[in-house]
Design a protein around this motif. Structure first.
Motif, PDB file in Angstrom:
ATOM      1  N   ALA A   1       7.744 -34.973  33.068  1.00  0.00           N
ATOM      2  CA  ALA A   1       8.779 -36.204  33.179  1.00  0.00           C
ATOM      3  C   ALA A   1       9.605 -36.193  34.342  1.00  0.00           C
ATOM      4  N   HIS A   2      10.238 -34.885  34.629  1.00  0.00           N
ATOM      5  CA  HIS A   2      10.877 -34.925  36.085  1.00  0.00           C
ATOM      6  C   HIS A   2      10.207 -35.152  37.010  1.00  0.00           C
ATOM      7  N   ARG A   3       8.932 -34.388  37.210  1.00  0.00           N
ATOM      8  CA  ARG A   3       8.029 -34.925  38.273  1.00  0.00           C
ATOM      9  C   ARG A   3       7.639 -36.459  38.397  1.00  0.00           C
ATOM     10  N   ALA A   4       7.431 -36.674  37.176  1.00  0.00           N
ATOM     11  CA  ALA A   4       6.975 -38.272  37.425  1.00  0.00           C
ATOM     12  C   ALA A   4       8.205 -39.284  37.275  1.00  0.00           C
ATOM     13  N   GLN A   5       9.495 -38.679  36.957  1.00  0.00           N
ATOM     14  CA  GLN A   5      10.523 -39.454  37.267  1.00  0.00           C
ATOM     15  C   GLN A   5      10.653 -40.573  36.029  1.00  0.00           C
ATOM     16  N   VAL A   6      10.216 -40.107  34.901  1.00  0.00           N
ATOM     17  CA  VAL A   6      10.397 -40.841  33.608  1.00  0.00           C
ATOM     18  C   VAL A   6      10.789 -40.149  32.412  1.00  0.00           C
ATOM     19  N   PRO A   7      11.465 -41.038  31.549  1.00  0.00           N
ATOM     20  CA  PRO A   7      12.056 -40.388  30.398  1.00  0.00           C
ATOM     21  C   PRO A   7      10.917 -39.404  29.823  1.00  0.00           C
ATOM     22  N   LEU A   8      11.551 -38.405  29.097  1.00  0.00           N
ATOM     23  CA  LEU A   8      10.638 -37.410  28.291  1.00  0.00           C
ATOM     24  C   LEU A   8       9.895 -38.235  27.213  1.00  0.00           C
ATOM     25  N   GLY A   9      10.694 -39.023  26.410  1.00  0.00           N
ATOM     26  CA  GLY A   9       9.838 -39.760  25.665  1.00  0.00           C
ATOM     27  C   GLY A   9       8.611 -40.566  26.146  1.00  0.00           C
ATOM     28  N   THR A  10       8.866 -41.095  27.306  1.00  0.00           N
ATOM     29  CA  THR A  10       7.874 -41.889  27.812  1.00  0.00           C
ATOM     30  C   THR A  10       6.765 -40.813  28.455  1.00  0.00           C
ATOM     31  N   MET A  11       6.850 -39.696  28.730  1.00  0.00           N
ATOM     32  CA  MET A  11       5.975 -38.874  29.079  1.00  0.00           C
ATOM     33  C   MET A  11       4.945 -38.439  27.777  1.00  0.00           C
ATOM     34  N   LYS A  12       5.889 -38.181  26.699  1.00  0.00           N
ATOM     35  CA  LYS A  12       5.200 -37.690  25.477  1.00  0.00           C
ATOM     36  C   LYS A  12       4.261 -38.628  24.923  1.00  0.00           C
ATOM     37  N   SER A  13       4.680 -40.001  25.155  1.00  0.00           N
ATOM     38  CA  SER A  13       3.940 -41.017  24.628  1.00  0.00           C
ATOM     39  C   SER A  13       2.738 -41.120  25.663  1.00  0.00           C
ATOM     40  N   TRP A  14       2.762 -40.897  26.834  1.00  0.00           N
ATOM     41  CA  TRP A  14       1.438 -41.298  27.778  1.00  0.00           C
ATOM     42  C   TRP A  14       0.658 -40.030  27.231  1.00  0.00           C
ATOM     43  N   ILE A  15       0.933 -38.830  27.221  1.00  0.00           N
ATOM     44  CA  ILE A  15       0.095 -37.687  26.582  1.00  0.00           C
ATOM     45  C   ILE A  15      -0.713 -37.939  25.334  1.00  0.00           C
ATOM     46  N   ARG A  16       0.404 -38.272  24.363  1.00  0.00           N
ATOM     47  CA  ARG A  16      -0.094 -38.539  22.882  1.00  0.00           C
ATOM     48  C   ARG A  16      -0.999 -39.613  22.821  1.00  0.00           C
ATOM     49  N   ARG A  17      -0.920 -40.706  23.479  1.00  0.00           N
ATOM     50  CA  ARG A  17      -1.776 -41.944  23.518  1.00  0.00           C
ATOM     51  C   ARG A  17      -3.168 -41.543  24.352  1.00  0.00           C
ATOM     52  N   GLY A  18      -2.753 -40.870  25.384  1.00  0.00           N
ATOM     53  CA  GLY A  18      -4.150 -40.519  26.257  1.00  0.00           C
ATOM     54  C   GLY A  18      -5.065 -39.554  25.314  1.00  0.00           C
ATOM     55  N   LEU A  19      -4.228 -38.672  24.638  1.00  0.00           N
ATOM     56  CA  LEU A  19      -5.139 -37.929  23.908  1.00  0.00           C
ATOM     57  C   LEU A  19      -5.823 -38.644  22.606  1.00  0.00           C
ATOM     58  N   LEU A  20      -5.192 -39.507  22.116  1.00  0.00           N
ATOM     59  CA  LEU A  20      -5.771 -40.137  20.961  1.00  0.00           C
ATOM     60  C   LEU A  20      -7.054 -40.958  21.501  1.00  0.00           C
ATOM     61  N   GLN A  21      -6.855 -41.545  22.747  1.00  0.00           N
ATOM     62  CA  GLN A  21      -7.978 -42.438  23.568  1.00  0.00           C
ATOM     63  C   GLN A  21      -9.019 -41.480  23.737  1.00  0.00           C
ATOM     64  N   LEU A  22      -8.818 -40.305  24.260  1.00  0.00           N
ATOM     65  CA  LEU A  22      -9.695 -39.035  24.590  1.00  0.00           C
ATOM     66  C   LEU A  22     -10.540 -39.114  23.191  1.00  0.00           C
ATOM     67  N   ARG A  23      -9.922 -38.764  22.290  1.00  0.00           N
ATOM     68  CA  ARG A  23     -10.708 -38.460  20.827  1.00  0.00           C
ATOM     69  C   ARG A  23     -11.519 -39.554  20.412  1.00  0.00           C
ATOM     70  N   THR A  24     -10.997 -40.852  20.622  1.00  0.00           N
ATOM     71  CA  THR A  24     -11.839 -41.797  20.187  1.00  0.00           C
ATOM     72  C   THR A  24     -12.841 -42.075  20.860  1.00  0.00           C
ATOM     73  N   CYS A  25     -12.715 -41.783  22.233  1.00  0.00           N
ATOM     74  CA  CYS A  25     -13.864 -42.140  23.173  1.00  0.00           C
ATOM     75  C   CYS A  25     -14.836 -41.012  23.051  1.00  0.00           C
ATOM     76  N   LEU A  26     -14.488 -39.711  22.787  1.00  0.00           N
ATOM     77  CA  LEU A  26     -15.389 -38.580  22.714  1.00  0.00           C
ATOM     78  C   LEU A  26     -16.447 -38.683  21.353  1.00  0.00           C
ATOM     79  N   GLU A  27     -15.554 -39.383  20.383  1.00  0.00           N
ATOM     80  CA  GLU A  27     -16.298 -39.257  18.867  1.00  0.00           C
ATOM     81  C   GLU A  27     -17.352 -40.385  18.823  1.00  0.00           C
ATOM     82  N   THR A  28     -17.274 -41.320  19.782  1.00  0.00           N
ATOM     83  CA  THR A  28     -18.209 -42.415  19.763  1.00  0.00           C
ATOM     84  C   THR A  28     -19.570 -42.101  20.415  1.00  0.00           C
TER      85      THR A  28
END
Length: 186
Positions: free
Chosen positions: A159-186
């Motif tokens: 978050a510090h490196r990307a200059q975004v709030p901590l919650g934003t970084m957590k959301s990016w990663i969480r949503r990205g992982l969910l998208q990856l899981r969905t993509c890999l399962e199809t």
């Protein structure tokens, strides 16, 4: 997408289950089969061969002590051990905050022992599929996930490196992982 487990993966599972019963022969064989790959993970994260060797040794002590906690149905033996090694390496990096890491490496740059031809094909297909799915993510999500999982950076550091709030970084990663899981399962 379901990938058939290889004989080697199933044998590693059996060996780790026996290690959970403190079977020394199984531990020696598990070490022989898995140490090149696990050392590669340590070396890639830590960059110093001596540090990598120390972390690998600590990891195998933990594998011996915690082998009984391995649950075959939750993850394969190699996944379980890589996770343990990765966490040990992250702990070491946090102890030595001055260690500079190279953040621009590819997933396939982690050293591995020579797989069987079938495992090579499956691994190549899995890697290709993972890369395809990663490419579908937003650039920032993709970068954040790679840095979090392959470089050991914390959410705070990212978050510090990307200059975004901590919650934003957590959301990016969480949503990205969910998208990856969905993509890999199809």
């Amino acid at each position: 997408m379901s990938v058939t487990r290889t004989v080697d993966q199933e044998e590693l599972d059996r060996l780790l289950l026996r290690v959970g019963d403190h079977d020394r022969e199984a531990f020696a064989e598990l070490y022989r089969r898995s140490s090149p790959r696990l050392y590669g993970v340590c070396l890639r994260m830590l960059t110093d061969p001596r540090e990598a060797e120390e972390v690998l040794q600590e990891a195998y002590v933990s594998i011996w002590q915690r082998g009984a906690t391995f649950e075959r149905g939750r993850a394969g033996a190699m996944t379980w051990m890589v996770s343990l090694v990765r966490n040990k390496a992250i702990d070491r990096l946090r102890q030595h905050a001055n260690v500079q890491m190279d953040h621009d490496f590819a997933i396939d740059s982690i050293a591995d022992d020579e797989p069987t031809p079938v495992a090579k094909v499956e691994s190549h297909q899995s890697y290709r599929r993972l890369e395809e799915c990663l490419q579908q993510l937003d650039v920032q999500q993709r970068r954040s996930i790679r840095e979090a999982f392959f470089s050991g950076n914390t959410y705070h550091e990212l978050a510090h490196r990307a200059q975004v709030p901590l919650g934003t970084m957590k959301s990016w990663i969480r949503r990205g992982l969910l998208q990856l899981r969905t993509c890999l399962e199809t």
